[in-house]
Write an enzyme that holds these catalytic residues in place. Sequence first.
Site, short mmCIF file in Angstrom:
data_model
loop_
_atom_site.label_atom_id
_atom_site.label_comp_id
_atom_site.label_asym_id
_atom_site.label_seq_id
_atom_site.Cartn_x
_atom_site.Cartn_y
_atom_site.Cartn_z
CE LYS A 29 -4.27 1.77 2.65
NZ LYS A 29 -4.91 1.60 3.85
CB SER A 88 -8.14 3.51 2.95
OG SER A 88 -7.22 2.62 3.75
CB SER A 103 -8.37 0.60 5.77
OG SER A 103 -8.84 1.84 5.86
#
Lengths: 488, 497
Positions: A79, A154, A178
């Site tokens: 990420k 997210s 997330s």
Amino acid sequence: MQLSGATASQLLEAMDSGEMTAADIVRAHLDAIASLDESVGTFLSVDAEAALTQAAEVDRKRAAGEPLGPLAGLPVAVKDNICTRGRATTCASRMLENFVPPYDAHIVERLNSADAVIIGKTNLDEFAMGSSTENSALKVTRNPWNVDCTPGGSSGGSAAAVAAALAPLAIGSDTGGSIRQPASFCGVVGMKPTYGRVSRYGLVAFASSLDQIGPFANDVAGAALLLERLAGHDARDSTSVDCPVPAYSQSVDQPLEGLRVGVVQEYLGEGTDDDVRSAIETAIAVYRSQGAEIVDISLPHTKYAVATYYLIACSEASSNLARYDGIHYGHRAEQFESLVDLYAASREEGFGDEVKRRIMLGVYALSEGYSDQYYVKALKVRRLIRNDFDAAFQNVDVIVGPTFPTPAFRIGELVDDPLQMYLSDICTIGANLAGIPGISIPCGISASGLPIGLQLLAGPFEEEKLLRAARMFERETDWHTRRPSLSQ
Amino acid sequence: MEYTTVIGLEVHVQLLTKSKLFCGCENLFNPDNPNVQTCPVCLGLPGALPVMNREAFRLSLKTSLALNLQIAQSSKWDRKQYYYPDLPKAYQISQYDLPYSSEGCVEITVPSTGKTRRVGLFRAHLEEDAGKNIHDESGRGGDSQVDLNRCGTPLLEIVSKPDIRSAEEARVFLEELRLLLWYIEVSDCNMQEGSLRCDANVNLHVQHNGETVATPIVEIKNLNSFRGVEAALEYEIRQQAKKFEADPEGYRIGKVPKATHGWNADRGVTFEQRGKEEAADYRYFPDPDLCPVTVSDDEIAEIRATLCEFPASRRHRYVSKLGLSDDVAGVIIDQGRRYADYFEAVASECGDGKQAANWMTQDVQRELNERKVEITEFSIPAAVLGTLLKQIVAGEITVKSGREVFIVLLTEGDDGSELETSRVNEIIAEKGLKVEQDTGKIESIIDTVVTRNEKAAEDVRAGKLQAVGPLIGQVMRELKGADASAVRQMIIDRLTK
């Protein structure tokens, strides 16, 4: 053998047997990225050359009989809010679009020393704020099961990358769901460890007391293998806990005797999609059929969780994001009159709406005269929520329920209704507020053809139990083997 | 106009740790090489996290013990949030509502009154220092620059109660505080380099028409010398008295907002720094990146054991036990702990505090000044100087001869010799400086000199005692070492009896 889409264990086995090289595996995934990622949009950056060099080094080591790390040759997507030295770390924000960290996050060091191959950096909601990855300032990520739907967020890029078979493993961060919610939306395994289990050093902070790094994989064993490598004490993170890391990957296949499974009424309330409800009921039956005791439990303070979460998360975010002021690094406005103007213009231009909304909420909640009734009160309620979980885990080993009340929603469906989006976090944020581990595993497909996630929660540092309980479901079902047609 | 002056000081002290408060960067004053003592943590880069330096906390505990402050078993870290280019995280890690120590005091003796006063302390807390903004001072509008070497330096904030009653007391308080922190070696307290900084809050409680009326509080920021503290407060007190006299109804606390002033040392005036802005909202909240700090009784006891005798107590002992005057005791104490240690070693070796103090404040100090070195670098060890002074105290050599030996010792020491105490007597012997104790020999020399100087001898016999001087001189020249006053008496006895 179809390399892209294989599990971590299958890939390790293929390399061990000499059937495949790390270069074969990395190249296959780079090819998949090249052909598919244009339609999914999971990666913000891919460094093919570096990945191939790393793969070649793994193959060289293997050929020379040198010791290899536990993730040798496995592609991992990271990420883009986790710092990688010399490689852009953007947080999907205009603010950090050109930011190149001079240091590696703790978990990046751990991946490198495990001989994993970091294949690219994945898209996210700007600064990890959101549940759909739509708040990325840099890219749209689509759900591989239906490109009109969001991948969740997210960590939507990491979840979608695993779902689209662009990487067998990925790293995300979970502040309020997330990792688990996009795992649920994309039909993959995603796990948030106990707060303090994985060092946050190098994870760009959203809400420091809630953020935790964790693994994505296309099966539970992959998540166990990756977590085993990520977890452990790091002196550079004062909240990192110094307690031994069990060999998750060794024990994951052992079923738990006399498992007590708690079902939380508050997580199956109004607004839960019918398909989701029936998938969860079926999942509970799977546990019952394996001899587990099913116990109805209550987490009475759940109704305050969303408010508590947003007060604490936004308060901390308003402070953590204050450093992006255009002075030392990051975006600086070209036009400004004064110092204050430079701050205001740089932040106005550098941040998106959701980030600004949360900063405003947080600044308000911490302001003199308001902080007692908002921030301080939220801390007290957080304690009550933690007490709810402590009491529940006196009677059950794990708590099961839906990860999210619905399957993936459509892109654009909720952008104008942030409150509705916040309220849907109800099932995931409890684990962050209480600091406990949680995992989402695939447990069904909705009538509209979208994956449904089963969330399991356990007490602090009970990751081993959580993984074994998750695997008990997985071995009895085949949901984890379903792949979206996109990657076939 | 009758009034009481009310002053409270807020003192910032940089701690002498090897590394910074929350990262491993070197803690060093280094203005010539900006931004070299930095890392992701003190630069506030995304993802970097603070880790507390326990040594800084230990030095803070040591300070609190010296300042009679109560130590909290548990304290926490808070973020104080504001935007400024020298603060890269846009918050300072500090301690807000649970500081690690509170409620203490410092005793001071005020020279002008000779009185001892106790100044209370509200609290002391630990925080990180900011970096430094460097502005173009040429007036040509060049870019401002930021040096983050200082950013993250451990900084102790000590807040006094408004117990200080004059500008002089404020200076003395600050001097005493500095001396104390310097002696216990938690800070070098160098005001020029900014390792000791001071803000002062001052107002007047005026007797007005039978009631006590307070003037508005003025905060004077960034006072960077002891003289500056006193001068700025004197100026501000006069200003407040004038303003009150001009407008006794209007110039009152609550009616005029609290003002922040700067001090212009060159012009000797304070000036308004910030206008009537509202109090800044720092939005303090507990830093989620750091754990609360706990302290055990064992740790406190262990640190207490490392404390030395405090300067005030030493000063008192020098006067009461060693017979020094207040002034001389003060001069020695003010030179610092190592200097005072040296003095005490010399005094103890020679058995005469005054003799030791004379040599320290004159001969030793002169040589230190000439060489621009500290006492720790002085080439004559304390034991050697003490041995030399012991010879003088015992009357074995004269003070004049002592100086001669001192110079030889200094030359040899500066040349790199490791001086031993035995060297003192060797030099005395080599130079034949031992005081002549053989009175027969002295008397025969006196006879010779008297015979050679009949005129002077006659004058002495006639009662003109000043004529004895040249005679003493001649006798002393014949003798290598002798006690001049004894010789003088012998000459007088010889001529007048």
